[in-house]
Design a protein around this motif. Structure first.
Motif, PDB file in Angstrom:
ATOM      1  N   THR A 836      -9.375   3.187  14.027  1.00  0.00           N
ATOM      2  CA  THR A 836      -8.313   3.378  13.047  1.00  0.00           C
ATOM      3  C   THR A 836      -8.729   2.909  11.668  1.00  0.00           C
ATOM      4  O   THR A 836      -8.074   3.234  10.684  1.00  0.00           O
ATOM      5  N   GLY A 837      -9.784   2.139  11.587  1.00  0.00           N
ATOM      6  CA  GLY A 837     -10.286   1.656  10.309  1.00  0.00           C
ATOM      7  C   GLY A 837     -11.707   2.140  10.089  1.00  0.00           C
ATOM      8  O   GLY A 837     -12.026   3.316  10.289  1.00  0.00           O
ATOM      9  N   ARG A 838     -12.571   1.206   9.710  1.00  0.00           N
ATOM     10  CA  ARG A 838     -13.968   1.559   9.452  1.00  0.00           C
ATOM     11  C   ARG A 838     -14.655   1.993  10.737  1.00  0.00           C
ATOM     12  O   ARG A 838     -14.341   1.515  11.827  1.00  0.00           O
ATOM     13  N   LEU A 839     -15.621   2.882  10.559  1.00  0.00           N
ATOM     14  CA  LEU A 839     -16.386   3.364  11.707  1.00  0.00           C
ATOM     15  C   LEU A 839     -17.390   2.304  12.163  1.00  0.00           C
ATOM     16  O   LEU A 839     -17.761   1.404  11.419  1.00  0.00           O
ATOM     17  N   TRP A 840     -17.815   2.462  13.417  1.00  0.00           N
ATOM     18  CA  TRP A 840     -18.857   1.605  13.954  1.00  0.00           C
ATOM     19  C   TRP A 840     -20.195   1.989  13.348  1.00  0.00           C
ATOM     20  O   TRP A 840     -20.465   3.163  13.063  1.00  0.00           O
ATOM     21  N   SER A 841     -21.048   0.978  13.124  1.00  0.00           N
ATOM     22  CA  SER A 841     -22.383   1.242  12.613  1.00  0.00           C
ATOM     23  C   SER A 841     -23.170   2.085  13.615  1.00  0.00           C
ATOM     24  O   SER A 841     -23.017   1.925  14.830  1.00  0.00           O
ATOM     25  N   ALA A 862     -26.222   1.803  21.895  1.00  0.00           N
ATOM     26  CA  ALA A 862     -26.368   2.714  20.760  1.00  0.00           C
ATOM     27  C   ALA A 862     -25.007   3.315  20.454  1.00  0.00           C
ATOM     28  O   ALA A 862     -24.137   3.426  21.327  1.00  0.00           O
ATOM     29  N   MET A 863     -24.825   3.725  19.173  1.00  0.00           N
ATOM     30  CA  MET A 863     -23.590   4.374  18.746  1.00  0.00           C
ATOM     31  C   MET A 863     -23.964   5.589  17.911  1.00  0.00           C
ATOM     32  O   MET A 863     -24.844   5.511  17.041  1.00  0.00           O
ATOM     33  N   ALA A 864     -23.293   6.719  18.195  1.00  0.00           N
ATOM     34  CA  ALA A 864     -23.596   7.964  17.480  1.00  0.00           C
ATOM     35  C   ALA A 864     -22.296   8.555  16.962  1.00  0.00           C
ATOM     36  O   ALA A 864     -21.216   8.361  17.530  1.00  0.00           O
ATOM     37  N   GLY A 865     -22.434   9.332  15.872  1.00  0.00           N
ATOM     38  CA  GLY A 865     -21.285  10.027  15.307  1.00  0.00           C
ATOM     39  C   GLY A 865     -20.945   9.528  13.925  1.00  0.00           C
ATOM     40  O   GLY A 865     -20.927   8.325  13.675  1.00  0.00           O
ATOM     41  N   ALA A 867     -18.025  10.510  12.438  1.00  0.00           N
ATOM     42  CA  ALA A 867     -16.571  10.541  12.313  1.00  0.00           C
ATOM     43  C   ALA A 867     -15.967  10.060  13.622  1.00  0.00           C
ATOM     44  O   ALA A 867     -16.605  10.046  14.670  1.00  0.00           O
ATOM     45  N   SER A 868     -14.716   9.609  13.535  1.00  0.00           N
ATOM     46  CA  SER A 868     -14.017   9.143  14.740  1.00  0.00           C
ATOM     47  C   SER A 868     -13.516  10.344  15.527  1.00  0.00           C
ATOM     48  O   SER A 868     -13.009  11.309  14.948  1.00  0.00           O
ATOM     49  N   PRO A 869     -13.644  10.373  16.879  1.00  0.00           N
ATOM     50  CA  PRO A 869     -14.244   9.321  17.725  1.00  0.00           C
ATOM     51  C   PRO A 869     -15.762   9.384  17.715  1.00  0.00           C
ATOM     52  O   PRO A 869     -16.361  10.439  17.492  1.00  0.00           O
ATOM     53  N   GLN A 870     -16.386   8.217  17.989  1.00  0.00           N
ATOM     54  CA  GLN A 870     -17.831   8.111  18.084  1.00  0.00           C
ATOM     55  C   GLN A 870     -18.216   7.935  19.551  1.00  0.00           C
ATOM     56  O   GLN A 870     -17.391   7.569  20.395  1.00  0.00           O
ATOM     57  N   THR A 871     -19.506   8.187  19.821  1.00  0.00           N
ATOM     58  CA  THR A 871     -19.983   8.111  21.202  1.00  0.00           C
ATOM     59  C   THR A 871     -20.863   6.876  21.372  1.00  0.00           C
ATOM     60  O   THR A 871     -21.866   6.713  20.671  1.00  0.00           O
ATOM     61  N   ALA A 872     -20.446   5.998  22.306  1.00  0.00           N
ATOM     62  CA  ALA A 872     -21.198   4.779  22.580  1.00  0.00           C
ATOM     63  C   ALA A 872     -21.975   4.933  23.868  1.00  0.00           C
ATOM     64  O   ALA A 872     -21.428   5.369  24.891  1.00  0.00           O
ATOM     65  N   THR A 873     -23.276   4.620  23.816  1.00  0.00           N
ATOM     66  CA  THR A 873     -24.092   4.554  25.027  1.00  0.00           C
ATOM     67  C   THR A 873     -23.984   3.125  25.557  1.00  0.00           C
ATOM     68  O   THR A 873     -24.233   2.169  24.821  1.00  0.00           O
ATOM     69  N   VAL A 874     -23.626   2.979  26.834  1.00  0.00           N
ATOM     70  CA  VAL A 874     -23.216   1.658  27.312  1.00  0.00           C
ATOM     71  C   VAL A 874     -23.843   1.299  28.652  1.00  0.00           C
ATOM     72  O   VAL A 874     -24.293   2.166  29.404  1.00  0.00           O
ATOM     73  N   THR A 875     -23.850  -0.016  28.903  1.00  0.00           N
ATOM     74  CA  THR A 875     -24.126  -0.573  30.223  1.00  0.00           C
ATOM     75  C   THR A 875     -22.819  -1.182  30.707  1.00  0.00           C
ATOM     76  O   THR A 875     -22.224  -2.020  30.017  1.00  0.00           O
ATOM     77  N   ARG A 876     -22.396  -0.781  31.903  1.00  0.00           N
ATOM     78  CA  ARG A 876     -21.059  -1.149  32.374  1.00  0.00           C
ATOM     79  C   ARG A 876     -21.069  -2.416  33.229  1.00  0.00           C
ATOM     80  O   ARG A 876     -22.106  -2.862  33.740  1.00  0.00           O
ATOM     81  N   SER A 877     -19.870  -2.975  33.369  1.00  0.00           N
ATOM     82  CA  SER A 877     -19.580  -4.057  34.341  1.00  0.00           C
ATOM     83  C   SER A 877     -20.500  -5.266  34.177  1.00  0.00           C
ATOM     84  O   SER A 877     -20.958  -5.855  35.153  1.00  0.00           O
ATOM     85  N   VAL A 878     -20.744  -5.677  32.917  1.00  0.00           N
ATOM     86  CA  VAL A 878     -21.638  -6.807  32.655  1.00  0.00           C
ATOM     87  C   VAL A 878     -21.085  -8.097  33.266  1.00  0.00           C
ATOM     88  O   VAL A 878     -21.836  -8.966  33.716  1.00  0.00           O
ATOM     89  N   ASN A 879     -19.769  -8.224  33.295  1.00  0.00           N
ATOM     90  CA  ASN A 879     -19.147  -9.430  33.850  1.00  0.00           C
ATOM     91  C   ASN A 879     -18.663  -9.252  35.280  1.00  0.00           C
ATOM     92  O   ASN A 879     -17.878 -10.039  35.792  1.00  0.00           O
ATOM     93  N   GLY A 880     -19.133  -8.190  35.934  1.00  0.00           N
ATOM     94  CA  GLY A 880     -18.773  -7.987  37.332  1.00  0.00           C
ATOM     95  C   GLY A 880     -17.496  -7.205  37.548  1.00  0.00           C
ATOM     96  O   GLY A 880     -17.141  -6.915  38.701  1.00  0.00           O
TER      97      GLY A 880
END
Length: 901
Positions: A836-841, A862-865, A867-880
């Motif tokens: 809703t505000g500034r975009l992610w780097s 990594a983050m791509a895009g 304009a909003s929405p942007q696409t985040a490449t992620v690793t899931r469930s870091v805290n279980g």
């Protein structure tokens, strides 16, 4: 299991009484807070002493300790743990280790000296390492000292008698443990100049961090070789107390980073050894109470106030159950409020006469707290009419025709000169050419018999009249800042050879220097003897107030400075240290004063109340030292971004049941109004998030704090709101069973109130698998038998993780608002994030970073895009936490940057 050691201080000597302590019941030590919301009560340690021989009956005249036991007998409890590193114990003045002079120690060029110490006392100069003999004949080479303000000093001599010295531009910031590595280097020829640098490090191996700026001076220098021995601790030729604490290691190098010529490492020395040889071949000998010890950890130090004898019905078994308590217990017993800071400071100065004028409404004379000084008779003065300056209670207001008269004690200290000083409030100056008197004093037997300070709208005037009324002294100047507020005024009159000299000075209280002064032309004649105060006030002075009138020898040390404004601007550790020195109470503070919250003026209150007030404003912990009968202050800033002192694995042995997280509202405060005493207010309200007022209701808090300025209010209110709305489970009590997990003993013994501990491997239904906690207090239980437990009272440590510039984890500001644009499965490796505000780097250098999405910790690589929405490449469930995510789920940084107070 540890070996318990209990000692009593008898006739100034610590005496081991362990054999007389009954061990059928556990030894239980309590320190810090009992729960999150309580104040820090005095520490406690009940003990039962075997008294079958009548040893511990204070009234037993035939007993071996008769006359040695009494109220508030010091006691300390320690544990000896086998296998721990040795250290050099320096328990009091006169304790040291030394090695004779040898050619290798005769350094004349660049010098590099290092020492690893645990500082256990403050408030005095402490010799650390020295090659220095200050007895006749002088034989001075160099010396490293820690000053009472924790500034490091390097002193040296080029000729063996003349002292050169440089000080660090910043004070040493002691860690909570007091253990730190200190270093000084002297470059004798730094491009035609000479430079001293000071350093600190967590240990002798570094890494070394510069302490302040290098101190460079013109010209080259050298060091006198000399024949003095090299000493650690209290140098016998100095009057300083010397280091009180522990030396773990030291090193002296010829050249900066050069050849090691002395290297005592006490971790390698056998405990109890009276002498040893270090790795550089130097032989060291101990002196005074110095001793090499190993594995001794202080667990409690306090006082025994009563010795109640007990016997069983048979009369055969006798005990004395004592309740040892921390120093705060005695300080809080029947204490009177301390006087104003001006009265305390001037009353303890070189003043020959002093009248505070803080007398109650209805008084007709001004009392003097100095013995033998008669009161001043007052007419027309309305005592306690209005507030005084910050360093005073209410002071009198003068009316037209009011008088103030009384004798000045005769004192040889005034024969060469005197200075009159007072504080006054003048709303506006009198009309021109009226010159009403601010103060008058009489003298006898000299050239001037009447000294007068007068004022009008254009001039401040000092006059001196002879016995025939002639003005032999008459000088004036424009009275800049002489009215419109509380001022200090000082008239100094002295004999200088055949002449009498007079100087009048004044300045606005709170300023650093006198804003105006008048120096009268010297007049030939005798000073005479100061006789009396004799002044009549005129109505043209308006609403004038005055007080704290003193007479001192000319040139006496300034007793008014900073006391006149109540020491406002103090930091908590500074106020605590000063008050304790004034009251003869031992106190140790750690951390850096500059990183603490500034206080408002000190006003009359009991000592304990003033100390607690300082701690409350700063948010730190005021408790008792574990090794010394002394107070200990740990400021709030030492809780920021701490490395855990102890890590506990829930799945391993050592964490005792029950370990029960609590989600409650005990600490919840979401509507904070902070008021500055005698000032304004600021309010902070949580309007978003799970603990917002419109979601959980209003939980108000309205503290009044003695802050320095109104400009602090918004920050303090915001910080308290941050602490009061931290959304995390509490672990009210974490119990560690050291008998079951001896590997935790070193970490547990080092952990104190204010430290951070970490829980790992927690069950998923308790929340995140790791919990960071701040220790607020603990109860330690030792024996009987194989019992050794410490139950820690804890609060969440999360809110104490604060922003660090350019830090990859702590240097990131949180989003203005972000959600998942679409839902995802539990294993999806990309997420669509709407902002809703500034975009992610999208810069690769800004990743990885961790997000919190509906309780799941997700690492973004990594983050791509654009304009909003942007696409985040992620690793899931870091805290279980493994779960599918819904569209609209809130997206936040896992560790957003929070500005420290």
């Amino acid at each position: 299991m540890p070996e318990i050691r209990v000692e009593l201080e008898l006739d100034g000597v610590w005496t081991d009484v362990t054999a007389d302590v009954r061990r059928t019941d556990p030894i239980e030590i309590t320190r810090g807070r009992a729960d999150e919301g309580s104040v820090i009560e005095p520490g406690r340690c009940p003990l039962v002493l075997d008294n079958r021989a009548g040893k511990y009956a204070p009234r037993n005249a035939a007993g071996p300790l008769y006359g040695k036991l009494g109220r508030n007998t010091p006691v300390r409890v320690a544990v000896d743990v086998p296998g721990a590193d040795s250290y050099l114990d320096l328990p009091r003045a006169g304790s040291s280790a030394s090695t004779p002079d040898t050619a290798a120690l005769d350094i004349t060029g660049d010098l590099d000296v290092r020492v690893v110490v645990t500082v256990e006392a403050g408030g005095d100069w402490a010799d650390l390492v020295a090659k220095w003999r200050a007895t006749t004949p002088l034989d001075l080479s160099w010396m490293l000292l820690l000053g009472p303000d924790r500034v490091l000093w390097l002193r040296w001599s080029e000729d063996g008698s003349t002292v050169l010295q440089r000080a660090s531009t910043l004070p040493v910031s002691l860690p909570p443990t007091g253990r730190i590595a200190l270093r000084a280097t002297l470059d004798v020829n730094d491009g035609g100049a000479h430079t001293v640098r000071f350093w600190t490090a967590p240990g002798g191996a570094g890494p070394w961090t510069l302490l302040g700026d290098p101190v460079t001076s013109a010209g080259t220098t050298s060091i006198h070789a000399g024949a003095a021995p090299l000493t650690l601790g209290d140098n016998p030729s100095q009057t300083f107390r010397g280091l009180v604490g522990r030396v773990h290691a030291a090193e002296v190098r010829s050249g900066i980073g050069g050849t090691v010529v002395a290297a005592p490492d006490f971790s390698t020395v056998t405990p109890g050894s009276p002498s040893f040889t270090d790795a550089a071949g130097r032989t060291w000998t101990l002196a005074g109470a110095a001793a090499v010890r190993a594995g001794r950890w202080g667990r409690f130090a306090g006082e025994i106030s009563a010795w109640p004898p007990r016997r069983d019905l048979s009369g055969q078994d006798a005990t004395v159950p004592v309740e040892a308590a921390g120093l705060k217990r005695r300080l809080g017993q029947g204490a009177d409020p301390l006087a104003s800071t001006l009265r305390r400071s001037v009353g303890a100065s070189a003043a020959v006469a002093y009248w505070p004028m803080e007398d109650a409404r209805g008084a007709s004379s001004a009392f003097s707290p100095l013995a033998g000084v008669q009161p001043l008779t007052a007419t027309g003065l309305a005592f306690a009419a209005a507030d005084g300056p910050p360093g005073s209670t209410a002071l009198p207001r003068v009316s037209d025709g009011a008088t103030l008269r009384g004798p000045v004690p005769q004192s040889p200290e005034l024969a060469a000169g005197w200075q009159l000083e007072m504080v006054y409030y003048l709303p506006e100056l009198a009309a021109p050419a009226t010159f009403p008197d601010l103060m008058r004093v009489t003298s006898s037997g000299g050239l001037v018999t009447l000294w007068t300070v007068s004022v009008d709208a254009d001039f401040m005037v000092v006059t001196g009249q002879s016995s025939d009324g002639a003005f032999v002294v008459n000088a004036g100047a424009a009275p800049t800042d002489a009215s419109g507020g509380w001022n200090r005024l000082r008239l100094t009159v002295r004999q200088s050879g055949p002449d009498v000299e007079a100087v009048l000075e004044w300045f606005r209280i709170g300023a650093n220097v006198f804003s105006g002064s008048i120096t009268a032309a010297p007049v030939t004649g005798d000073l005479g003897t100061l006789a009396s105060v004799d002044v009549q006030f005129e109505g043209r002075l308006g609403e004038m107030q005055l007080g704290h009138l003193s007479i001192m020898p000319a040139g006496a040390a300034d007793a008014y400075g900073h006391a006149d404004n109540g020491w406002e601007g103090d930091r908590a550790s500074q106020r605590i240290e000063r008050l304790c020195v004034e009251e003869g109470v031992r106190a140790i503070t750690v951390g850096a004063a500059a990183d603490q919250v500034a206080l408002g003026p000190q006003q009359p209150a009991t000592l304990v109340d003033l100390l607690e007030e300082a701690a409350e404003v700063d948010g730190g912990h005021l408790l008792e030292h574990r090794d010394l009968v002394a107070l200990l202050y740990r400021p709030a800033h030492l809780m920021y971004n701490q490395t855990p002192s102890m890590v506990l694995d829930y799945t391993a042995r050592g964490v005792a049941a029950p370990l029960e997280p609590t989600d409650d509202d005990q600490a919840l405060r979401n509507d904070i109004t902070v008021t500055r005493r005698d000032g304004s207010s600021a309010r902070a309200v949580r309007t978003d998030g799970p603990l917002a007022v419109d979601r959980v209701g209003r939980y108000p808090d309205s503290p009044e704090l003695n802050l320095y300025r109104d400009s602090q209010l918004a920050d303090v209110a915001g910080w308290r709101l941050h602490l009061g709305t931290w959304d995390d489970a509490r672990y009210p009590v974490v119990t560690v069973d050291l008998a079951a997990a001896p590997g935790l003993v070193p970490a547990a013994l080092a952990t104190d109130v204010g430290d951070r501990i970490q829980l790992t491997g927690l069950p998923l239904d308790d929340g995140p698998g790791t919990a960071a906690l701040i220790v607020q207090g603990y109860t330690e239980t030792i024996g009987p038998g194989p019992v050794w437990r410490i139950a820690y009272t804890c609060t969440p440590a999360g809110p104490w993780s604060v922003a660090v510039t350019d830090d990859p984890d702590l240097g990131r500001a949180d989003t203005d608002g972000a959600t998942l644009a679409t839902g995802s499965t539990a294993t999806a490796t990309t997420l669509s994030v709407a902002s809703t505000g500034r975009l992610w780097s999208t810069a690769p250098a800004d990743y990885p970073l961790d997000l919190a999405v509906a309780g799941e910790r997700i690492t973004v690589t990594a983050m791509a895009g654009s304009a909003s929405p942007q696409t985040a490449t992620v690793t899931r469930s870091v805290n279980g936490v493994v779960k599918a995510q819904l569209a609209g789920a809130d997206v936040r940084l896992w560790q957003p940057a929070t500005l420290a107070l």
